[in-house]
Design a protein around this motif. Structure first.
Motif, short mmCIF file in Angstrom:
data_model
loop_
_atom_site.label_atom_id
_atom_site.label_comp_id
_atom_site.label_asym_id
_atom_site.label_seq_id
_atom_site.Cartn_x
_atom_site.Cartn_y
_atom_site.Cartn_z
N TRP A 37 -49.58 8.66 -40.02
CA TRP A 37 -50.38 9.81 -40.47
C TRP A 37 -50.42 10.83 -39.35
N MET A 63 -54.42 14.50 -41.52
CA MET A 63 -54.72 13.40 -42.44
C MET A 63 -55.92 12.61 -41.92
N ALA A 105 -59.03 14.68 -42.62
CA ALA A 105 -59.36 14.59 -44.04
C ALA A 105 -60.00 13.24 -44.36
N THR A 133 -60.33 19.31 -50.80
CA THR A 133 -59.72 18.54 -49.73
C THR A 133 -59.98 19.25 -48.41
N ASP A 149 -54.60 22.67 -43.62
CA ASP A 149 -55.03 22.49 -45.01
C ASP A 149 -53.91 21.89 -45.87
N ASP A 150 -52.65 22.12 -45.48
CA ASP A 150 -51.51 21.52 -46.18
C ASP A 150 -51.00 20.28 -45.45
N CYS A 182 -52.61 17.97 -44.13
CA CYS A 182 -53.36 16.76 -44.51
C CYS A 182 -52.74 16.09 -45.74
N HIS A 183 -51.83 16.81 -46.42
CA HIS A 183 -51.10 16.25 -47.57
C HIS A 183 -49.65 15.96 -47.21
N ASP A 225 -47.46 18.22 -45.70
CA ASP A 225 -46.61 19.41 -45.66
C ASP A 225 -47.07 20.30 -44.50
#
Length: 192
Positions: free
Chosen positions: A46, A50, A53, A148, A174-175, A177-178, A180
């Motif tokens: 991770w 991540m 989050a 998120t 903000d991206d 954590c997914h 990307d």
């Protein structure tokens, strides 16, 4: 995410305690939790966003529980260990290893942990785009309520500020954590 972790500007939690000296740890267990945090992060399963989050997913009653910052680290690491098959619920509750370790992972050596803490890793990324704003530009923070992770604190959402520094192109948390990275220009903004 709008949750208890976004406490900036909130009242009613008492004084912020002074930390005497440079030592961030008040108890030995905090030092161990911090070292485990760095070592687990070094597995590469991770990224830091991540991790943030996952920390934000901590239930409010646990987030505010005695034990503070490093207790929240521990709760988050337990959830990540389960999510990434690093431990079973029984191993976490008993503290005893009962299954072979997950294959294909390389653990950090203790001396690597000290280097990682001292140097960290850069979030800067190359980009072909030019920055949209320059120092002195007036900007307004978006008024968002994401479900998120976001690094935009609630207390400045919708507020107007002034760009004070253009810091280069960085991973967009903000991206990220997914999974990307989506590099974006990073600005320092002064709000009244």
């Amino acid at each position: 995410m709008n949750g208890i972790h976004d406490m900036g500007g909130m009242h009613g939690f008492g004084a912020i305690p002074d930390i005497d000296g440079p030592e961030p740890f008040h108890h030995d267990w905090e030092r161990h939790v911090f070292a485990m945090n760095v070592a687990l992060g070094g597995l590469g399963l991770w990224n830091i966003d991540m991790t943030r989050a996952e920390m934000e997913a901590t239930a409010p009653e646990d987030y505010l529980a005695p034990g503070g910052y490093f207790y929240r680290f521990l709760l988050r690491m337990e959830r990540q260990a389960l999510k990434y098959d690093l431990a079973s619920p029984e191993e976490i509750s008993s503290g005893v290893v009962s299954q072979p370790p997950r294959s294909g992972l390389s653990a950090m050596k203790p001396e690597q942990i000290a280097v990682m803490v001292a140097k960290g890793s850069s979030s800067m990324r190359p980009t072909e785009n030019e920055p949209r704003f320059k120092v002195g530009d007036r900007v307004r923070a978006r008024r968002i309520n994401p479900e998120t992770h976001t690094r935009l604190p609630r207390y400045v959402r919708g507020c107007e500020g002034v760009i004070t520094l253009v810091q280069g192109s960085h991973v967009y948390p903000d991206d990220s954590c997914h999974g990307d990275e989506n590099p974006q220009w990073l600005y320092a903004v002064r709000f009244a």
